[in-house]
Write a protein that holds these residues in place. Sequence first.
Motif, short mmCIF file in Angstrom:
data_model
loop_
_atom_site.label_atom_id
_atom_site.label_comp_id
_atom_site.label_asym_id
_atom_site.label_seq_id
_atom_site.Cartn_x
_atom_site.Cartn_y
_atom_site.Cartn_z
N PRO A 183 0.83 -1.21 0.00
CA PRO A 183 0.00 0.00 0.00
C PRO A 183 0.86 1.26 0.00
O PRO A 183 1.95 1.29 0.60
CB PRO A 183 -0.79 -0.12 1.30
CG PRO A 183 -0.72 -1.56 1.69
CD PRO A 183 0.62 -2.03 1.21
N VAL A 184 0.37 2.29 -0.66
CA VAL A 184 1.13 3.55 -0.80
C VAL A 184 0.31 4.71 -0.24
O VAL A 184 -0.87 4.85 -0.56
CB VAL A 184 1.47 3.82 -2.28
CG1 VAL A 184 2.00 5.24 -2.45
CG2 VAL A 184 2.49 2.81 -2.78
N TYR A 185 0.96 5.50 0.60
CA TYR A 185 0.38 6.74 1.09
C TYR A 185 1.08 7.89 0.36
O TYR A 185 2.30 7.98 0.34
CB TYR A 185 0.59 6.87 2.60
CG TYR A 185 0.20 8.22 3.17
CD1 TYR A 185 -1.11 8.45 3.59
CD2 TYR A 185 1.13 9.24 3.27
CE1 TYR A 185 -1.47 9.68 4.12
CE2 TYR A 185 0.78 10.48 3.80
CZ TYR A 185 -0.53 10.70 4.21
OH TYR A 185 -0.90 11.92 4.72
N MET A 186 0.30 8.74 -0.29
CA MET A 186 0.88 9.89 -0.97
C MET A 186 0.09 11.15 -0.64
O MET A 186 -1.08 11.07 -0.25
CB MET A 186 0.94 9.66 -2.49
CG MET A 186 -0.39 9.41 -3.16
SD MET A 186 -0.25 9.31 -4.98
CE MET A 186 0.98 8.06 -5.20
N GLU A 187 0.73 12.29 -0.81
CA GLU A 187 0.09 13.57 -0.52
C GLU A 187 0.17 14.47 -1.75
O GLU A 187 1.09 14.37 -2.56
CB GLU A 187 0.79 14.26 0.66
CG GLU A 187 0.65 13.50 1.97
CD GLU A 187 1.37 14.20 3.12
OE1 GLU A 187 2.09 15.20 2.86
OE2 GLU A 187 1.23 13.75 4.28
N TRP A 188 -0.83 15.33 -1.85
CA TRP A 188 -0.80 16.38 -2.87
C TRP A 188 -1.45 17.62 -2.28
O TRP A 188 -2.16 17.57 -1.28
CB TRP A 188 -1.46 15.93 -4.17
CG TRP A 188 -2.93 15.57 -4.09
CD1 TRP A 188 -3.53 14.72 -3.22
CD2 TRP A 188 -3.96 16.06 -4.93
NE1 TRP A 188 -4.87 14.64 -3.45
CE2 TRP A 188 -5.17 15.45 -4.50
CE3 TRP A 188 -3.99 16.96 -6.00
CZ2 TRP A 188 -6.39 15.72 -5.12
CZ3 TRP A 188 -5.21 17.20 -6.61
CH2 TRP A 188 -6.39 16.59 -6.17
N GLY A 189 -1.17 18.79 -2.86
CA GLY A 189 -1.58 20.03 -2.23
C GLY A 189 -2.70 20.74 -2.98
O GLY A 189 -3.21 20.26 -4.00
#
Length: 433
Positions: free
Chosen positions: A70-76
Motif C-alpha cells: 500500500p502507498v500513502y501519498m500527498e498532494w496540495g
Amino acid sequence: MEAKPIDMKVNVKPVFAQLIHSGSYEGPCRVGREEDLTPKAERERGRTQFNAFTKDLGENLGPDARLLGPVYMEWGDDFVLSQAELAKLEPDVRDADLILMAPSGLTQYPAITIAHRYAKPVGRVGWVGSVDIAAYLRSRGLEGYAFLDYEDLNNTLSLLKARKAFRKTRVLVAAEGNARVPTGVVSSIWDLEALKRRYGVDYTCVSAMDLIRGMDGLSETERKQAEELTDRLIEHAEAVHMSRGDVLQSVIFYLTARKALDKYECNAFVIPCFEMCAKRVLEKRRATFCLTHSLLKDEGIPSACEADTNVLMAIALLMYLSGKSAYMGNSYLVDRGENLLAVHHDVPGLKMKGLDEPDVPYELRSFTVGGWGATIRYDFSRDIGAPVTLARFDPTGTKVLVGKGEIAGSGGVDQVGSLLAAHVKVRDIVDLF
C-alpha cells in the motif's frame, strides 16, 4: 510447467491520496474548525485513515487478490501530484493488475494521473468519486471501475482473474494433419489466431498420432507412476467394472498427454476423437481420452473432447471463475414440458465440488463394450436441486451463451459409451436451444 492460470491472483495496488491544504481556511469546497483544517491535522487524519484502509483491505479482499504494498501519498491545493509522490508507487506498480484508490475524499485527480502514467485499470470503492473516476477513464478509452462495496470489488476481481488467466492460457492442440475443423464438431472455433489477438490465448499444434504413439515410450519411472495412479483410482472408487490392465492403459495416455503439456509449456488440451477412432490406434492400445480430460481438469488444466475449442474456452472460463472441475457434454431434450435437458458425456471430474475439496464418489467403467477405455462415472442425482451454469462460446470466439439451471437427476451411470448424463432443469428449454 509454471503456475497454472487457475492458480493466478489479481495483483491489487492500494493507493491512499491525502489532500493537504496550504493553510487553515474555509470556502465553497471546505468547512470546519480552524484547528481541524491545518496541514498538521490533515496529515494526522490521513495517516489514521490510511491505516484503517489497509486494515479493511486485509479483512475484506477475497481469495482472488494478492495485495501489493500500500502507498500513502500527498498532494496540495495547487492540485498537482508531484513526481516524487508518484515515485512512491515504484517498484511494483508495473506488476499491478488493478490500482485501488482509497475512498479518502478528493481522489479523482490522483487516480486519473496514475491511470495515464501507468496505463493500468483504476478503481475505487464508494459513490460519487468512484463513478467520477470511472466515467472519466472509460470516456478516454482507459479502464476504470466504480465499486459499490467490497462484495462488488471481489466479484470484479474474480472476472479480472479470469481475464488474466486467459492471457496465460496456452492450448496444446493435438490435430490430424492440417485440419482446423474437427469431424465431430464442425462449429468449433477455427481461427486460433483470433483467439490469441482477442484474449491472449496461445496455442501449439502437435500430431495427435505422434502423441498417441508416445504411449509406447514411457520410461520405467513414468510406468511406475502410471501403476501407482491406477491403483489409487481403483482403491478409491466405489465400484470398478473393468480390469486393472485396461484402467492402466487410459492412465498411460493421461501421463503421455501430461508429459507433452510440460514439454510444450502448455496448460490446456484438446484432441479429436472421431479421427483418432478411425485410425484404430486407440483400439490397439485399449485406451480412450476420457479419463485424461477428467484428470487434467481435476488438476486445474482445461481439457476438452473432440477438439472442441468452443467448449474448451467455456471450460476454462467456468473453471477460472469457480475453482472447480467443469463437466462437458452434449445437450439433449429430455422433457420439453418440464424444461428438462440432459448433458451427457464421459468426462466428469473428481473435483467438480472444488479443486481443494474431497473427491466426489465415483465408479470406474469402460467406454467400450470390449471393456477398455476407462471413464469416471458419477451419479448426478446426488445433487438434485444444486444450481449449475451452462456455457459455450460461438464459432467466432467472440460471444458466449450462458444458461442457468439446477440438477434434476442423472442417467447412464451403469452404461458404457458416451451416456453418462446430468439432467438439468432450465427456465425455458426452447429459448436455450
